[in-house]
Enzyme design. Structure first.
Site, PDB file in Angstrom:
ATOM      1  CG  HIS A  91      -2.027  -1.192   1.053  1.00 37.40           C
ATOM      2  ND1 HIS A  91      -2.895  -1.473   2.075  1.00 37.40           N
ATOM      3  CD2 HIS A  91      -2.690  -1.490   0.007  1.00 37.40           C
ATOM      4  CE1 HIS A  91      -3.593  -2.229   1.531  1.00 37.40           C
ATOM      5  NE2 HIS A  91      -3.575  -2.418   0.414  1.00 37.40           N
ATOM      6  CD  GLU A 107     -23.407  20.064  -1.448  1.00 41.66           C
ATOM      7  OE1 GLU A 107     -22.378  19.151  -1.476  1.00 41.66           O
ATOM      8  OE2 GLU A 107     -23.275  21.216  -0.391  1.00 41.66           O
ATOM      9  CG  ASP A 127     -22.486  15.280  -0.411  1.00 43.19           C
ATOM     10  OD1 ASP A 127     -22.475  14.230  -0.180  1.00 43.19           O
ATOM     11  OD2 ASP A 127     -22.569  16.035   0.277  1.00 43.19           O
ATOM     12  CB  CYS A 175     -16.458  21.538  -7.125  1.00 43.94           C
ATOM     13  SG  CYS A 175     -17.973  21.521  -5.871  1.00 43.94           S
TER      14      CYS A 175
END
Length: 847
Positions: free
Chosen positions: A460, A702, A726, A773
């Site tokens: 990782h 959103e 969202d 965004c």
């Protein structure tokens, strides 16, 4: 005809098996060999590129099966699949059958004209004939199903895992999170490896099953919701855990000079992240907590200490995950999802509790003992990929021990005093190993390279280093650690060579390669530093999403034309009190100065949802995304809100700063927020404090209600910025942090795309600009759609900016509009991706 690939450590063995199979089928079946390595002294080994070339040489539309002997042969085959296209990956299968018998059976089945499933079945059943001839009951080679208590009904399903790397960290986390949501007792078994059944809600037990691509797993459920549990897990596995192997990966083709001459003191390791680095070294020794074991009289008190430390560790990891998502993307940051599940693993926690309650051990000793046992289990699994997860175990283990060692920890204090890496000058970091947590915090401007004595290219830490663009070599000799700080070192992340205090001619050659490498990188970034203008001169502005001050220069280096979203939450995390006005002002001004006169859109505090903050009274809620978050919190906590607004306004003087309010759902909310902003502005004027009187005000779109009343909201603000992260979950009614439904939150679903279209139209009709965004812009397949929908700007992860611009400059606005219109007519995200891929396959170089 189905093709067959033989992967073995021994070329002689593989050639012998191919010769035998060829004779049996008279050369009618395409057979290829990928075996051994080009090292006369140590010829045994496997090479992923050779496996890829072998697959390509026998590939047909009917498919290819790959049979392997052991160890790294499996890993090489798994890595080779990553070089194939999605269409090819679907037709190439790694087969767990025994090498010799499996190849012979498969060859005969292929010669008879059988399909890929029939050929695979014949290979898998190759041992049955031998078992019968030897008089062995074939049932003995099958794993027995678990027994069930009388009166309980246990249901079972069997599935094949198709993910490229099987149940690696991210899908394993999803599997465990999903299983944990049901009341039934759920267990899972790796049928292919013949393991025992283990609890499906234990991340560590599931991980150590070593489930790889092509493995068959058995899942059992016993309880009232067994049917629903099994159907949900089946859907999760069959959806490949939401991993989209078709997503375009940004790659750089770099022509480099020949390796520098091997003069002077040279160490050789394993390449882990490409690039060339020359700099003085700095040793890093991860601080470890020394644990003392002692007897406790009050076990309940120790249990509470442990629980407080676990909760504090969860908050730290959540913060790290959020920051990593911003800097390197959600996919790489998902590594830390597994860290979160470590802390919730019921088997692990039960083991620690038992040590405290039964042995009266202190919490530190009980935790350390359980983590040592867990690390031993990972290190002894016959799977090199899982052996690398020991570092993750140590990472999580030390985090909790550090928190336990701090006196009187309570979750409300929200203490986050994790160690940070600081460098006086750009350096090469030298360490025995690095945890994922430490690697995620590195600044590429400070750390020019990483040299380690342990580790793996598949760890990782290596994945994170590559995402950050930091060259790395692992597996170096221990003498590396004996070097003194500030020793000049040069290394090549492609060859694994490390030069210690290189001689002048060697240094010149290395420097030439480094220059060639940097030049090639700059060439690849040419698109990044050009405006995103289509072939017919339609321009779209490209900004960066930032979650910290240190990312600003990185964003500019990737071609950001400004900051379209500054997530200010980073100022409030990792502390026990809210930041003061002066602290915030200093940060906003520092970012604005680096940006010079480029736009900087600052989003006001957006906590709640997946970002609770105890010291401000924002705790976990039953349904947090629909709860007290974003602008709802700020309007209620005017003291916190006004402090931030004052800092933003003061920083705006002399800079192009804009303010943006999150989570706006009603006209009343934006009017209330603007009223408080006006109140702060009046106070600043009264105090003769300068600010930008013409500063623009915008909102995040959103929430579906904001889309539906966008024409009214547009009269209140200067710009819209669509937050698809969202918006997608709200439109699709799914929690994007819930693995069972997260795949529904797809920004390319036509329902979401129509919301974007409606918002753009409402904004433009009102004469305001509309940007986006959300991380949807980082998906290359979304680029032509977003352009075609008429967005004025996008803001995305800095690392994705060059790719976004590269696609834009190869399109025309007319082509993009046609693609967008077609996408809006589809009925699923999958169909949207299909039509975009088809439309761009002959147009865009990166597809």
């Amino acid at each position: 005809m189905v093709g067959i690939v033989i992967v073995s450590h021994s070329r002689q063995l593989a050639e012998g098996v191919r010769e035998l199979a060829t004779q049996m089928v008279r050369g009618e079946v395409p057979l290829a060999v990928a075996a051994g390595i080009d090292d006369p002294e140590n010829p045994l080994g496997t090479n992923a590129m050779k496996v890829y070339e072998a697959i390509a040489s026998v590939y047909t539309d009917e498919g290819v099966i790959v049979l392997m002997d052991l160890g790294s042969a499996l890993m090489s085959a798994e890595i080779a699949l990553e070089f194939l296209t999605e269409e090819q990956q679907d037709k190439v299968h790694l087969c767990e059958a025994p090498l010799v018998e499996g190849v012979l059976a498969a060859a005969v089945a292929a010669a008879a004209g059988n399909n890929i499933e029939q050929v695979m079945a014949e290979a898998r059943g190759a041992l049955l004939a031998k078992a019968s001839q030897l008089g062995i009951d074939s049932h003995t080679i099958q794993q027995a199903t678990p027994t069930v208590s009388e009166g309980q009904t246990t249901q079972e399903i069997r599935l094949i895992v198709r993910n490229a790397l099987g149940l690696h960290a991210r899908p394993a986390s999803q599997f465990v999170s999903t299983a944990a949501r049901f009341q039934s007792l759920i267990k899972v078994q790796n049928v292919t490896r013949g393991t025992e059944f283990v609890r499906a809600d234990s991340i560590n037990q599931v991980a150590t099953l070593a489930i790889r691509q092509g493995h068959e797993i058995a899942i059992t459920a016993t309880g009232s919701d067994a049917d629903r549990a099994l159907s949900t897990l089946q859907a999760l596995v069959e959806s490949h855990f939401g991993e989209d192997s078709s997503s375009v990966q940004w790659s750089e083709t770099v022509e480099t000079a020949a390796s520098a001459p091997s003069s002077g003191h040279v160490l050789r390791g394993i390449p882990a992240s490409p690039g060339v680095a020359i700099a003085p070294i700095v040793h890093y020794h991860a601080p470890t907590v020394a644990v003392q074991e002692y007897h406790v009289e009050n076990p309940e008190e120790e249990l509470q200490r442990l629980q407080n430390a676990l909760e504090a560790a969860q908050q730290e990891i959540q913060t790290l995950l959020s920051q990593a998502s911003t800097q390197i993307g959600d996919a790489e940051a998902a590594i830390f999802d597994a860290h979160m599940l470590f802390l919730e693993d019921p088997v692990l926690i039960e083991a620690v509790y038992n040590r405290i309650l039964e042995q009266h051990l202190n919490a530190e000793a009980a935790w350390q003992g359980a983590m040592d046992e867990l690390a031993h289990r990972y290190s002894t699994v016959d799977d090199s990929y899982l052996q690398q997860r020991v570092v993750d175990v140590v990472d999580v283990g030390q985090r909790v021990l550090r928190l336990l060692s701090q006196p009187q920890i309570t979750i409300n204090e929200n203490i986050h005093q994790s160690h940070h890496l600081n460098f006086a000058q750009p350096s090469i970091l030298v360490a025995s190993d690095l945890t994922p947590s430490d690697t995620a915090k590195l600044n590429p401007a400070e750390v020019l390279g990483i040299c380690m004595t342990s580790g793996s290219p598949n760890s990782h830490s290596a994945i994170l280093a590559r995402s950050l663009g930091i060259p790395q070599v692992v597996g170096l000799p221990p003498e590396l650690l004996q070097l003194t700080d500030h020793t000049l070192v040069a290394f090549d992340g492609e060859t694994g060579e490390v030069w210690i205090e290189p001689e002048s001619h060697t240094l010149a050659a290395i420097e030439a390669k480094r220059s060639a490498w940097e030049s090639a990188k700059q060439q690849a970034l040419l698109f990044a530093h050009q405006p995103a203008i289509t072939r017919d001169r339609r321009q779209i502005k490209v900004y960066a999403n930032l979650g910290g001050i240190g990312e600003t220069r990185i964003a500019l280096s990737q071609g950001a034309e400004g900051v379209g979203l500054l997530r200010t939450e980073f100022l409030y995390l990792e502390r026990s009190t809210a930041p003061s006005e002066e602290e915030q002002l200093a940060v906003y001004q520092a970012i604005a100065q680096v940006l010079e006169n480029r736009p900087l859109i600052i989003r006001t505090l957006d906590i709640g949802g997946d970002k609770p903050l105890a010291y401000l009274g924002v705790h976990s809620e039953p349904n947090p995304f629909l709860g007290w978050r974003g602008i709802r919190f700020c309007l209620n906590r005017r003291d916190v809100f006004k402090t931030q607004l004052r800092a933003i306004l003061r920083a705006s003087f002399g800079h192009q700063i804009k303010i943006m309010f999150p989570m706006i759902a009603t006209v009343e909310e934006i009017q209330a927020a603007k009223a408080i902003l006006a109140e702060v502005q009046a106070e600043l004027r009264q105090a003769s404090i300068l600010f930008d009187e013409a500063m623009e005000v915008g909102i995040m779109v959103e929430v579906p209600s904001a889309v539906l009343i966008a024409e009214h909201l547009a009269t209140e603000v200067d710009f819209f910025s669509i937050g698809t992260n969202d918006l997608s979950q709200y439109v699709m009614a799914c929690d994007r942090t819930n693995p069972q439904v997260a795949s529904l939150a797809d920004g390319l679903h036509p329902a979401v795309l129509r919301m974007i279209q409606q918002t753009v139209q409402a904004g433009h009709q009102a004469g305001i600009s509309v940007g986006l965004c959300g991380e949807l812009a980082a998906d290359s397949l979304a680029v032509p759609i977003l352009l075609g929908l008429g967005l004025d700007s996008v803001s995305l992860n800095p690392q994705a900016i060059p790719r976004f611009k590269q696609v834009i400059v190869q399109l025309t606005a007319q082509e993009a509009q046609a693609i967008a219109n077609s996408a809006l007519q589809q009925d699923s995200a999958a169909k949207v991706r299909a039509i975009v891929s088809s439309a761009l396959s002959s147009t865009i170089d990166t597809y």
